[in-house]
Design a protein around this motif. Structure first.
Motif, PDB file in Angstrom:
ATOM      1  N   PRO A 118       1.143  -1.241   0.302  1.00 43.67           N
ATOM      2  CA  PRO A 118      -0.364   0.442  -0.024  1.00 43.67           C
ATOM      3  C   PRO A 118       0.793   1.155   0.212  1.00 43.67           C
ATOM      4  O   PRO A 118       2.062   1.258   0.598  1.00 43.67           O
ATOM      5  N   THR A 119       0.432   2.561  -0.782  1.00 39.85           N
ATOM      6  CA  THR A 119       0.977   3.054  -0.551  1.00 39.85           C
ATOM      7  C   THR A 119       1.278   4.333   0.419  1.00 39.85           C
ATOM      8  O   THR A 119       2.080   4.505   0.552  1.00 39.85           O
ATOM      9  N   LYS A 120       0.680   3.631   1.426  1.00 42.43           N
ATOM     10  CA  LYS A 120       0.521   4.512   2.924  1.00 42.43           C
ATOM     11  C   LYS A 120       2.646   3.884   3.525  1.00 42.43           C
ATOM     12  O   LYS A 120       2.701   4.623   3.684  1.00 42.43           O
ATOM     13  N   PHE A 121       3.195   2.428   2.944  1.00 40.96           N
ATOM     14  CA  PHE A 121       4.412   2.269   3.286  1.00 40.96           C
ATOM     15  C   PHE A 121       5.369   2.739   3.455  1.00 40.96           C
ATOM     16  O   PHE A 121       5.988   3.267   3.256  1.00 40.96           O
ATOM     17  N   GLN A 181       4.882   5.945   1.820  1.00 39.09           N
ATOM     18  CA  GLN A 181       5.023   6.987   2.426  1.00 39.09           C
ATOM     19  C   GLN A 181       5.758   6.986   3.921  1.00 39.09           C
ATOM     20  O   GLN A 181       6.075   8.502   3.981  1.00 39.09           O
TER      21      GLN A 181
END
Ligand SMILES: Nc1nc2c(ncn2[C@@H]2O[C@H](COP(=O)(O)OP(=O)(O)OP(=O)(O)O)[C@@H](O)[C@H]2O)c(=O)[nH]1
Ligand SMILES: [Mg+2]
Lengths: 74, 678
Positions: free
Chosen positions: A23-26, A28
């Motif tokens: 996921p993009t969260k990681f 970021q």
């Protein structure tokens, strides 16, 4: 090798993140090429990985760790 | 400058936004929800001399302007001007220890062109952690005013307050070179829409025009680019001497994360909390109970008899009492939860239990609400706020009421004592075993439902657990008290309204009825017994007759055909309806309806155990009794739970679904049990 194979006292450096699965969260959070990661505690079987990412303490699942390629620091 | 403007508190989770918010606004705050979601919204105001005021908004933690959770979605919607809250200015709060990760969001907000300051919090730990920072160079590099503060020691707060009025003078030019932006495609839009920043235009452009995979790649590129920028700036200014760092972390982790001892310690802490909530809350709850029944009686005494007086005394005052009575339990539970959060221990709990609870679609954090549910579902449901993933939070909210709360206990106890023999199976008492079985039944049903719900509910957010493992800290009393205060306040004023309305409604139904039977109840009973009974006995008969002919009584009779297959008659039907106010009311209603005229449980038990059905069978025989217990184990017989679920999920949808599925499970199980046993 991938991040789930990380050992105690053997810090690694992120080489590549398979962003199709991570996921993009990681990304970021700082899982980007060049980031330093060390293992804080030995994980339980299939349990969460307790790691330090550039000074930031967090626990992630082994499934995610499998999608992050790392290399040992000489 | 505007007379009133918004100041957003932004930052990664756990950087001290709420602590700063408390420092800035004091008690000048109101807590609510962001429209349409379950995310808490805290607003407060600071009033300055020249007659203008700043509206401070404490936002949930976010790692970036990217929506991977409802919390982050709110933050990004506000920043991108998609909500009513206008992002006039911001304080980006970061934690000195995680400065690098905190600066990603900072550079994004900065590039949106929002006037802002960078607040670096927790500076009290710098010495201990061997951290030094060249703030003035960093200020130049980031083209932003920086405030080094510690909310814990209250340092730097005054300086920050003094400068807030000047926030609009800050430099809003772009900070990070935009070479991750595909200029050509957006230049056209940019020209049309000149006022906003390039980054802002680009963000809304890519959201609309890219497919998901491309979007991910673009965001990746952006993050890498921004981190490169951040690293280059921090290399010049930040120095961490790990040799000097002294940390309790690994020592405490060895204890609290031990696969066996860790769990034992947690269960012991929980047992302790639980025990204290039970025994400490009892005193204030008794006092509240006494005060409200006194008030109710007093009102009846001093006001002229009539409809209004009874509405006030029996409906409204009792209803308010029914809200206030929850306060002690809520306050104590949140005091403990807040301490566990503040110390950093809660993250360890999640770490420990995540694996076992994940199988059921729950989070490690679900363990607190589930276990608190054994005391009362109200505070338990409120405590699900700490679960980050909304789907896991929702599932926890939906299944927590299956846990055997303390209001079920009086119902179980009286039924068990009537229908279960007081005999032994080896060393085990049948009555005790039944009670234990009912508790286990609750846990089992909670887990099964959680599993089923986790398959049925879809989430638009990916759930990949990532737990931050913060440093261990000594809790700050003031933060703990703020949590207790705001939780209690929001319960009383939000869920309280619903509870009060339903209880007044139920009271109206029970104390009014159509036709002459209700109106002339007194006369009818007097004539029937023709003075053969004494005054007291007559009074009980009248009350019973009134209830039978009230709207609730009539509803009970209407429901009888539906309840018959479970072994219940209309009288039990009435008790089920009234106990919607609170499960324990079941016992009191039976006492009224069978004209027991005593609050003594043994008397009630004796009297109702003789009651027979029209066909001569005992009304409370084994099949009916067990069927009723199973019904109470599963049914959502509690208006306060419905009210709190409405409040926590911010919609009527989920409480309605929950009520329907719990009642269906209860009905079907009770039906099977009764038919099997009889
Ligand atoms: N040492 C130290 N700890 C602090 C300071 N300010 C806050 N904390 C601690 O940091 C933790 C998080 O504080 P909060 O104010 O809840 O952080 P937040 O940013 O509102 O967190 P979220 O709302 O979860 O994103 C708490 O345990 C605080 O006690 C500080 O100045 N120094
Ligand atoms: Mg907060």
């Amino acid at each position: 090798m991938t991040l789930d194979n990380i050992k105690l006292n053997q810090p690694v450096k992120v080489r590549k993140v398979h962003i199709e699965y991570v996921p993009t969260k990681f990304v970021q959070l700082g899982f980007i090429p060049g980031a330093l990661i060390s293992l804080e505690r030995p994980p339980l079987k299939n349990g969460l990985l307790y790691i330090v990412l550039d000074g930031f303490y967090l626990a992630i699942t082994q499934e995610i760790a499998k999608k992050i390629e790392v290399e040992k620091i000489a | 400058m505007k007379k009133k403007f918004n100041l957003l508190l932004l930052g990664n989770p756990n950087t001290g936004k709420s602590s700063l918010f408390n420092k800035l606004t004091g008690l000048n705050q109101k807590v609510g929800n962001f429209p349409g979601v379950t995310v808490e919204k805290k607003e407060g105001s600071i009033n300055f001399k020249n007659n203008y005021s700043v509206n401070v908004i404490d936002l949930p933690g976010a790692y970036s302007i990217n929506s991977s959770s409802p919390e982050e979605e709110i933050v990004s919607d506000i920043l991108l001007e998609k909500t009513e809250i206008s992002p006039d200015s911001a304080l980006v709060v970061s934690d000195i220890e995680n400065l690098k990760h905190n600066l990603l969001l900072f550079t994004q907000v900065k590039d949106l062109g929002i006037p802002l300051y960078l607040v670096i919090n927790m500076c009290d730990v710098m010495g201990k952690k061997g951290i030094t920072l060249d703030t003035s160079t960093l200020e130049e590099e980031l083209k932003t005013k920086i405030f080094s503060i510690s909310t814990r020691n209250s340092t730097g707060i005054e300086e920050l307050l003094d400068e807030i009025p000047k926030i609009f003078d800050s430099d809003i030019s772009t900070l990070v070179e935009n070479n991750f932006i595909d200029l050509e495609s957006i230049l056209k839009i940019k020209i049309e829409n000149n006022s906003s920043s390039l980054y802002r235009t680009w963000l809304s452009h890519i959201k609309k025009n890219q497919n998901l995979d491309d979007l991910k790649k673009i965001k990746h590129k952006e993050a890498v680019h921004r981190y490169r920028f951040i690293n280059s700036k921090l290399n010049k200014t930040l120095n961490i001497d790990r040799e000097k760092a002294y940390d309790l972390r690994s020592k405490l982790d060895n204890i609290f994360l031990h696969p066996l001892w860790g769990k034992i310690i947690f269960i012991s802490i929980l047992a302790l909390i639980f025990q204290t909530i039970f025994s400490w809350s009892n005193y204030p709850m008794d006092v509240i109970d006494e005060i409200f029944s006194y008030l109710s009686n007093y009102t009846k005494k001093v006001l002229p008899e009539g409809v209004f007086t009874r509405l006030l005394a029996e409906g409204i005052i009792t209803g308010i009492g029914g809200v206030i009575i929850f306060i002690p339990q809520i306050a104590f539970l949140f005091m403990f939860i807040s301490v566990l959060e503040e110390t950093g221990y809660m993250s360890r709990v999640v770490f420990l239990f995540d694996k076992s609870l994940k199988k059921y679609g729950l989070s490690g954090k679900s363990i607190i609400p589930l276990i608190s549910g054994v005391a009362c579902a109200i505070p338990a449901v409120m405590s699900t706020r700490n679960i980050d993933d909304w789907k896991q939070r929702l599932i926890t909210i939906l299944v927590t009421p299956f846990m055997t709360c303390s209001a079920r206990l009086p119902v179980y106890l009286i039924l068990i004592s009537i229908v279960i023999p007081d005999k032994f199976f080896f060393i085990f008492n049948y009555q005790g075993l039944t009670l234990l079985g009912l508790y286990l039944l609750g846990v089992l049903m909670a887990l099964i439902s959680a599993y089923v719900l986790s398959k049925a509910i879809e989430s638009k957010f990916e759930n990949h657990i990532m737990i931050e493992m913060p440093n261990y800290k000594i809790p700050v009393l003031k933060n703990v008290l703020f949590t207790v205060y705001s939780k209690t306040k929001s319960f009383v004023f939000e869920a309280g309204k619903i509870i009060l309305s339903i209880s007044i409604f139920l009271w109206l139904l029970a104390s009014n009825g159509p036709g002459d039977n209700f109106k002339y109840a007194e006369q009818i009973i007097m004539d029937k017994y023709d003075n053969k009974k004494n005054i007291n006995e007559l009074d009980y008969e009248i009350q019973s007759y009134r209830l039978e002919n009230s709207y609730i009584g009539i509803t009970g009779k209407v429901l009888e055909p539906i309840l018959n297959p479970l072994g219940y008659d209309w009288k039990i039907g009435i008790a089920i309806i009234t106990s919607f106010a609170a499960r324990e009311v079941f016992v009191g209603t039976l006492a009224t309806i069978f004209s027991v005229g005593s609050e003594n449980v043994d008397t009630i038990k004796e009297k109702i155990s003789y009651q027979r059905k029209p066909n001569g069978e005992l009304l409370f025989n084994l099949p009916t009794g067990v069927s009723l217990m199973v019904f109470y184990a599963f049914a959502l017989q509690c208006m306060s739970t419905i009210a709190i679920v409405k409040k926590e999920t911010n919609s009527w949808k989920w409480p309605v679904i929950q009520f329907t599925f719990m009642t269906s499970i209860a009905y079907i199980s009770a039906l099977i049990v009764y038919q099997y046993l009889s």
